[in-house]
Design a protein around this motif. Structure first.
Motif, PDB file in Angstrom:
ATOM      1  N   LEU A 179       0.843  -1.192   0.000  1.00 37.10           N
ATOM      2  CA  LEU A 179       0.000   0.000   0.000  1.00 37.10           C
ATOM      3  C   LEU A 179       0.881   1.246   0.000  1.00 37.10           C
ATOM      4  O   LEU A 179       1.834   1.345   0.772  1.00 37.10           O
ATOM      5  CB  LEU A 179      -0.903  -0.019   1.239  1.00 37.10           C
ATOM      6  CG  LEU A 179      -2.049   0.978   1.283  1.00 37.10           C
ATOM      7  CD1 LEU A 179      -3.112   0.612   0.252  1.00 37.10           C
ATOM      8  CD2 LEU A 179      -2.667   1.006   2.687  1.00 37.10           C
ATOM      9  N   ALA A 180       0.568   2.187  -0.860  1.00 32.80           N
ATOM     10  CA  ALA A 180       1.401   3.386  -0.981  1.00 32.80           C
ATOM     11  C   ALA A 180       1.251   4.308   0.224  1.00 32.80           C
ATOM     12  O   ALA A 180       2.243   4.839   0.743  1.00 32.80           O
ATOM     13  CB  ALA A 180       1.044   4.126  -2.268  1.00 32.80           C
ATOM     14  N   GLU A 181       0.023   4.488   0.688  1.00 30.54           N
ATOM     15  CA  GLU A 181      -0.228   5.386   1.820  1.00 30.54           C
ATOM     16  C   GLU A 181      -0.435   4.549   3.071  1.00 30.54           C
ATOM     17  O   GLU A 181      -1.408   3.811   3.177  1.00 30.54           O
ATOM     18  CB  GLU A 181      -1.468   6.241   1.549  1.00 30.54           C
ATOM     19  CG  GLU A 181      -1.335   7.149   0.334  1.00 30.54           C
ATOM     20  CD  GLU A 181      -2.600   7.934   0.089  1.00 30.54           C
ATOM     21  OE1 GLU A 181      -3.226   8.390   1.076  1.00 30.54           O
ATOM     22  OE2 GLU A 181      -2.983   8.082  -1.080  1.00 30.54           O
ATOM     23  N   SER A 195      -5.540  -3.241  -5.150  1.00 25.85           N
ATOM     24  CA  SER A 195      -5.230  -4.412  -5.961  1.00 25.85           C
ATOM     25  C   SER A 195      -4.653  -5.509  -5.089  1.00 25.85           C
ATOM     26  O   SER A 195      -4.011  -5.236  -4.076  1.00 25.85           O
ATOM     27  CB  SER A 195      -4.234  -4.055  -7.072  1.00 25.85           C
ATOM     28  OG  SER A 195      -2.994  -3.639  -6.537  1.00 25.85           O
ATOM     29  N   LEU A 196      -4.910  -6.760  -5.499  1.00 27.35           N
ATOM     30  CA  LEU A 196      -4.354  -7.936  -4.838  1.00 27.35           C
ATOM     31  C   LEU A 196      -4.036  -8.983  -5.895  1.00 27.35           C
ATOM     32  O   LEU A 196      -4.790  -9.153  -6.858  1.00 27.35           O
ATOM     33  CB  LEU A 196      -5.344  -8.527  -3.823  1.00 27.35           C
ATOM     34  CG  LEU A 196      -5.549  -7.773  -2.507  1.00 27.35           C
ATOM     35  CD1 LEU A 196      -6.642  -8.449  -1.693  1.00 27.35           C
ATOM     36  CD2 LEU A 196      -4.262  -7.714  -1.705  1.00 27.35           C
ATOM     37  N   THR A 272      -0.707  -8.333   4.330  1.00 24.57           N
ATOM     38  CA  THR A 272       0.634  -8.171   3.771  1.00 24.57           C
ATOM     39  C   THR A 272       0.750  -6.836   3.047  1.00 24.57           C
ATOM     40  O   THR A 272       1.751  -6.108   3.220  1.00 24.57           O
ATOM     41  CB  THR A 272       0.942  -9.334   2.807  1.00 24.57           C
ATOM     42  OG1 THR A 272       0.896 -10.566   3.535  1.00 24.57           O
ATOM     43  CG2 THR A 272       2.306  -9.173   2.167  1.00 24.57           C
ATOM     44  N   ALA A 273      -0.240  -6.473   2.251  1.00 21.06           N
ATOM     45  CA  ALA A 273      -0.200  -5.212   1.512  1.00 21.06           C
ATOM     46  C   ALA A 273      -0.187  -4.007   2.454  1.00 21.06           C
ATOM     47  O   ALA A 273       0.501  -3.014   2.205  1.00 21.06           O
ATOM     48  CB  ALA A 273      -1.404  -5.126   0.576  1.00 21.06           C
ATOM     49  N   LEU A 274      -0.927  -4.109   3.534  1.00 23.15           N
ATOM     50  CA  LEU A 274      -1.088  -2.961   4.425  1.00 23.15           C
ATOM     51  C   LEU A 274       0.118  -2.707   5.317  1.00 23.15           C
ATOM     52  O   LEU A 274       0.345  -1.567   5.754  1.00 23.15           O
ATOM     53  CB  LEU A 274      -2.337  -3.154   5.294  1.00 23.15           C
ATOM     54  CG  LEU A 274      -3.674  -2.655   4.745  1.00 23.15           C
ATOM     55  CD1 LEU A 274      -3.951  -3.133   3.331  1.00 23.15           C
ATOM     56  CD2 LEU A 274      -4.816  -3.072   5.672  1.00 23.15           C
ATOM     57  N   TYR A 275       0.930  -3.756   5.584  1.00 21.72           N
ATOM     58  CA  TYR A 275       1.961  -3.609   6.605  1.00 21.72           C
ATOM     59  C   TYR A 275       3.339  -4.143   6.213  1.00 21.72           C
ATOM     60  O   TYR A 275       4.252  -4.107   7.030  1.00 21.72           O
ATOM     61  CB  TYR A 275       1.511  -4.308   7.890  1.00 21.72           C
ATOM     62  CG  TYR A 275       0.297  -3.654   8.502  1.00 21.72           C
ATOM     63  CD1 TYR A 275       0.409  -2.475   9.235  1.00 21.72           C
ATOM     64  CD2 TYR A 275      -0.978  -4.200   8.327  1.00 21.72           C
ATOM     65  CE1 TYR A 275      -0.708  -1.866   9.787  1.00 21.72           C
ATOM     66  CE2 TYR A 275      -2.103  -3.598   8.864  1.00 21.72           C
ATOM     67  CZ  TYR A 275      -1.964  -2.426   9.598  1.00 21.72           C
ATOM     68  OH  TYR A 275      -3.072  -1.824  10.135  1.00 21.72           O
ATOM     69  N   ALA A 276       3.527  -4.627   5.005  1.00 24.89           N
ATOM     70  CA  ALA A 276       4.811  -5.209   4.631  1.00 24.89           C
ATOM     71  C   ALA A 276       5.927  -4.162   4.705  1.00 24.89           C
ATOM     72  O   ALA A 276       5.720  -2.993   4.354  1.00 24.89           O
ATOM     73  CB  ALA A 276       4.737  -5.790   3.224  1.00 24.89           C
ATOM     74  N   PRO A 277       7.115  -4.554   5.138  1.00 30.23           N
ATOM     75  CA  PRO A 277       8.244  -3.620   5.192  1.00 30.23           C
ATOM     76  C   PRO A 277       8.785  -3.347   3.795  1.00 30.23           C
ATOM     77  O   PRO A 277       8.452  -4.043   2.823  1.00 30.23           O
ATOM     78  CB  PRO A 277       9.270  -4.368   6.037  1.00 30.23           C
ATOM     79  CG  PRO A 277       8.995  -5.810   5.749  1.00 30.23           C
ATOM     80  CD  PRO A 277       7.498  -5.906   5.579  1.00 30.23           C
TER      81      PRO A 277
END
Length: 336
Positions: A179-181, A195-196, A272-277
């Motif tokens: 996620l960009a933001e 998107s996923l 995963t999208a929301l918090y991945a490093p």
């Protein structure tokens, strides 16, 4: 599974409390005490619960009863948590729990992403207990609390366009666009998910759905060992949410296994999208530590997410899963 009655005692203590605190944070105690009991630590349940108890809030006040005629209007309304829990308590008092679960699972499954997937995780712990032992009153009541919480926090993922994925679960998780933001909590971030990746979309057989879901749990657990630093608490759910679904499958009709796989994939990929490093760290082998020693470290640490991830890691059972549990101990603040 605990046969001493300790788990039932703990659940009775907890059922006077609500499913959340501060209107948004989940009550993890029922899940954690079930994990302790399931891993041979029933003697530590009340001691752990005494430490966690100051975080609990009283059971909420109801608005009006949920009925078979108007349940759809109450779905996804967190103000109706007590109403929903009461509804499922009544249902489970009059019908076999597997029948209630089979009836409501397809209704609830599309909205398993509300409450950061904590409701389905709570249901997974409750069902594991029922499958492993006697259907006691406290255990059935716990299932009612889990299903009621899920109904109240029901929230679908909408607006996420499919993008190319990969053949394996691990590679598909690697393909998840971050996620960009990253501002805001889970609900705000989830609303910005656009998107996923597609994964296991062609699965049609129940046995294959079970195999692929097992693969997903393993891949998400392994990934925590190298990516958990992105957000030590929230990334736990990329593994524990699909594992909750996996634990429920044996209690469900086979016709529900394939949609369960797809919902679990969406949950794991979304977290995963929301918090991945931005980048992984090197994998650190766990050494010669045993399963029992890893769980003992999780218990000594005390954090509820550490306990739950370790519980899932022991289900997976291999070296990298144990490393993921130890990584959670390292990254998380201990319970005080």
């Amino acid at each position: 599974m605990d046969t001493t009655g300790t788990l039932d005692e703990a659940l009775q203590r907890l059922h006077i409390s609500g499913p959340e605190r501060f209107g948004r944070l989940s009550n993890h105690a029922p899940m954690a005490v079930e994990a302790l009991a399931a891993n041979g630590q029933a003697s530590a349940v009340h001691r752990w619960l005494d430490l966690y108890a100051p975080r609990l809030e009283d059971f909420p006040t109801g608005v009006e009863p949920v009925t078979d005629a108007d349940w759809a209007c109450a779905l996804g309304d967190p103000r109706r948590a007590a109403d929903w829990i009461g509804y499922f308590g009544h249902e489970l008092a009059g019908r076999p729990w597997r029948d209630v679960l089979a009836r409501w699972w397809p209704r609830l499954l599309p909205g398993m992403y509300g409450g950061a997937a904590h409701p389905v995780i709570r249901v997974g712990h409750a069902v594991r207990t029922l499958l492993a032992g006697e259907s006691t009153g406290p255990r059935l009541t716990e299932l009612a609390h889990g299903l009621g919480y899920w109904a109240a926090r029901h929230r679908p993922v909408t607006g996420a366009a499919p993008v190319p994925g990969a053949g394996s679960a691990a590679a598909a998780l690697d393909a998840v666009p971050p996620l960009a933001e990253r501002e805001g909590g889970f609900p705000d971030r989830l609303g910005r998910l656009r998107s996923l990746p597609v994964w296991a979309a062609t699965v049609s057989e129940p046995a294959e759905a079970h195999r692929r879901l097992t693969e997903l749990v393993r891949a998400a657990t392994h990934r925590y060992a190298t990516h958990g630093h992105g957000e030590a608490t929230m990334l736990v759910h990329a593994a524990t949410a699909p594992n909750a679904v996996l634990r429920v499958l044996p209690a469900l009709p086979h016709t529900l296994w394939v949609p369960s796989l797809q919902a679990a994939w969406t949950a794991s990929a979304a977290v995963t999208a929301l918090y991945a490093p931005d980048a992984p760290v090197a994998y650190v082998p766990p050494g010669t530590v045993t399963r029992e020693e890893v769980f003992a470290q999780a218990l000594a640490h005390g954090d509820e997410h550490v306990i739950k991830l370790t519980d899932t890691a022991l289900d997976v059972g291999d070296e990298q899963a144990l490393a993921a549990a130890l990584r959670a101990v390292q990254l998380s603040e201990p319970l005080r």
